[in-house]
Enzyme design. Structure first.
Site, PDB file in Angstrom:
ATOM      1  CG  ASP A 212      -0.147  -0.042   2.538  1.00  0.00           C
ATOM      2  OD1 ASP A 212       1.003  -0.487   2.521  1.00  0.00           O
ATOM      3  OD2 ASP A 212      -0.716   0.351   3.580  1.00  0.00           O
ATOM      4  CD  GLU A 213       4.922   3.532   2.973  1.00  0.00           C
ATOM      5  OE1 GLU A 213       5.588   4.510   3.380  1.00  0.00           O
ATOM      6  OE2 GLU A 213       4.722   2.517   3.660  1.00  0.00           O
TER       7      GLU A 213
END
Length: 523
Positions: free
Chosen positions: A105-106
């Site tokens: 998610d990053e």
């Protein structure tokens, strides 16, 4: 360091929990906590509704239950998260060839390498377009930070949460960083922060004022110099497109310390298989097999064995792991076990004469181990959230039904369609039947061995055939007080009342709720 905001940092908002809320209409706007559900489990992600109660990532799940007892407690579903992450990463690669994923998610993106003009206006346009595209493709939101360095871009995305965009313009870095805690700076963990605290250094401004010489005296030349530059707002780290893994592993933490030697051997065999599956999914092989053992007193040791060549053969890895665990005394109790493979390569080069016999012997041992493991009782509760999802995936791969219907698991009923497990216990499983694009669904309670109920694959978060006239993602009809669309059509007891002795009920439930009654109706 570049002054213009050409480094973009994207951080999806409460990713796992937000994905679960998007997939489960009945949970939207309610506290959701994702992670390991066992006594030693930890929180992977908490929704913003849960965070107001003080729940945060890496918190012990037991504490999270005390702080927010009415939350939905769910296992991670990494099959879904990976699909969503792949869609997001494809969007990032349209911006630049230099994309550095940090997790599902990053990620960092070097916009300059993608041809974006080095101006605040151009960076803002790219960031806003990315946020719009992410919502359109996934139905989720992400926060974006834009700055001249990785450190500042990440700080910007933190300030932008949730669902925002922050640009740190050239010349504002020192003023922005000054009042922040020294823990904000990359490389400052608890030990470094404590060293600085004893020297009277608490903020970034105080770190800068201490001077490079003092920081070198306190922390050593390399760390002290690097920290001083960071405090000045200078971060020369480039965006690296490929971050090559050094090892691949699998590990579990047990709810109760394991003392039985046979159980330890069976768990090592199972972890070796999981490790090899991850190895093959990554398209890699490895030369060195490593086991990790954490004992009852938290002391941790490792043992390793280097093979003649890289392998992705489960029999070979299993056999090596078995030899390694034989050299470790586990009679006093084991809290955690792990199996890993390092010395990774993109190919296999088996020594057929040396390893074929090992593989054949290991295959026989594996078959016996797997059969015995099926009868080994309640599976261990892993500490890492990734292991929870892997265990759930393992359960759905077999021909038979899983022993335990874990909260959040995807299921399908032959008559009522897709749904998800809200809770289970005392021989029953309670399912809410709904889809990401439906209204909050009805609830039904079944026997755990009901032949009409099967595990299933996660549904996409957006309706595959959604057109311009479709309802926006996240909208749902107003539910009735009991969470069903029509009180007269309730399909059984709420699973929050169905917590069994194994504590597997997960989708909320406040204090005072007793175990559910025997099933009296089916939907």
């Amino acid at each position: 360091m570049r002054g213009a905001p050409t480094i973009l940092h994207l951080d999806m908002d409460a990713f796992y929990a937000s994905a679960e809320q998007a997939a489960k209409p009945s949970l939207r706007g309610k506290p959701v906590i994702v992670g390991g559900l066992g006594p030693r489990g930890v929180v992977a992600t908490a929704s913003y509704e849960a965070r107001v109660f003080g729940v945060h990532s890496a918190m012990a799940m037991a504490q999270a239950r005390r702080l927010c007892p009415n939350a939905a407690f769910l296992i991670p579903r990494f099959a879904l998260y990976r699909k969503v992450s792949d869609s997001v990463m494809r969007l990032l690669h349209t911006l630049s060839p230099l994309v550095e994923p940090l997790s599902l998610d990053e990620a960092f993106v070097d916009l300059e390498a993608g041809g974006t003009e080095a101006t605040v206006e151009a960076a803002r346009a790219v960031g806003e377009r990315l946020r719009t595209d992410i919502r359109a493709v996934t139905g989720l939101t992400g926060s974006v930070g834009l700055a001249g360095s990785k450190m500042l871009a990440k700080i910007g995305s933190e300030q932008a949460k949730p669902d925002g965009l922050v640009i740190i313009e050239p010349g504002t870095e020192r003023d922005l960083l000054g009042p922040m805690s020294v823990r904000t700076l990359p490389g400052v963990g608890p030990a470094t922060a404590e060293t600085l605290r004893r020297a009277g250094i608490h903020t970034v401004a105080e770190t800068r004022e201490a001077g490079e010489a003092e920081l070198v005296r306190l922390l050593g030349r390399a760390h002290g110099t690097s920290l001083f530059l960071m405090a000045e707002g200078r971060d020369e780290r480039p965006v690296v497109a490929e971050r090559d893994a050094k090892s691949i592993s699998a590990e579990d933490t047990f709810d109760v310390d394991v003392t039985d030697r046979t159980r330890v051997q069976l768990e090592i065999a199972r972890l070796a298989d999981r490790c090899v599956r991850r190895l093959r999914e990554a398209g890699r092989s490895g030369r060195t097999v490593v086991i990790k053992v954490r004992r009852y007193d938290f002391s941790t040791l490792t043992r390793s064995e280097t093979l003649r060549g890289p392998t992705d053969d489960p029999g070979v890895v299993r056999e090596a792991a078995a030899r390694l665990i034989d050299s470790v005394d586990t009679t006093a109790g084991v809290r955690l076990l792990g199996v890993g493979v390092s010395g990774l390569a993109d190919y296999t080069q088996e020594d057929l004469f040396a390893q074929a016999a090992q593989a054949a012997q290991a295959a026989q041992a594996a078959q016996a181990a797997h059969e015995a493991l099926e009868d080994a009782g309640h599976p261990p509760g892993p500490e890492r959230p990734e292991a929870v999802g892997e265990r759930a995936e393992e359960a759905s791969e077999g021909a038979g039904k899983p022993r335990h219907w874990l909260p959040g698991t995807d299921v399908r009923h032959t008559e009522y369609g897709a749904g998800w497990v809200q809770g289970s216990g005392v021989g029953r499983v309670t399912v809410r039947f709904e889809e990401p694009w439906s209204r909050p669904g009805r609830v039904g309670t079944f026997a755990v061995d009901d032949p009409a109920l099967e595990p299933s694959e996660p549904l996409p978060l957006l309706r595959p055939d959604a057109g311009p006239g479709s309802a926006p993602q996240g909208e749902a009809a107003d539910p009735s007080p009991d969470g069903t669309t029509d009180p007269a059509e309730g399909m059984g007891r709420d699973p929050r009342e169905a917590e069994g002795p194994d504590g597997s009920a997960g989708a909320g439930g406040g204090p005072g709720q007793g175990p559910g009654q025997p099933v009296t109706s089916r939907p």
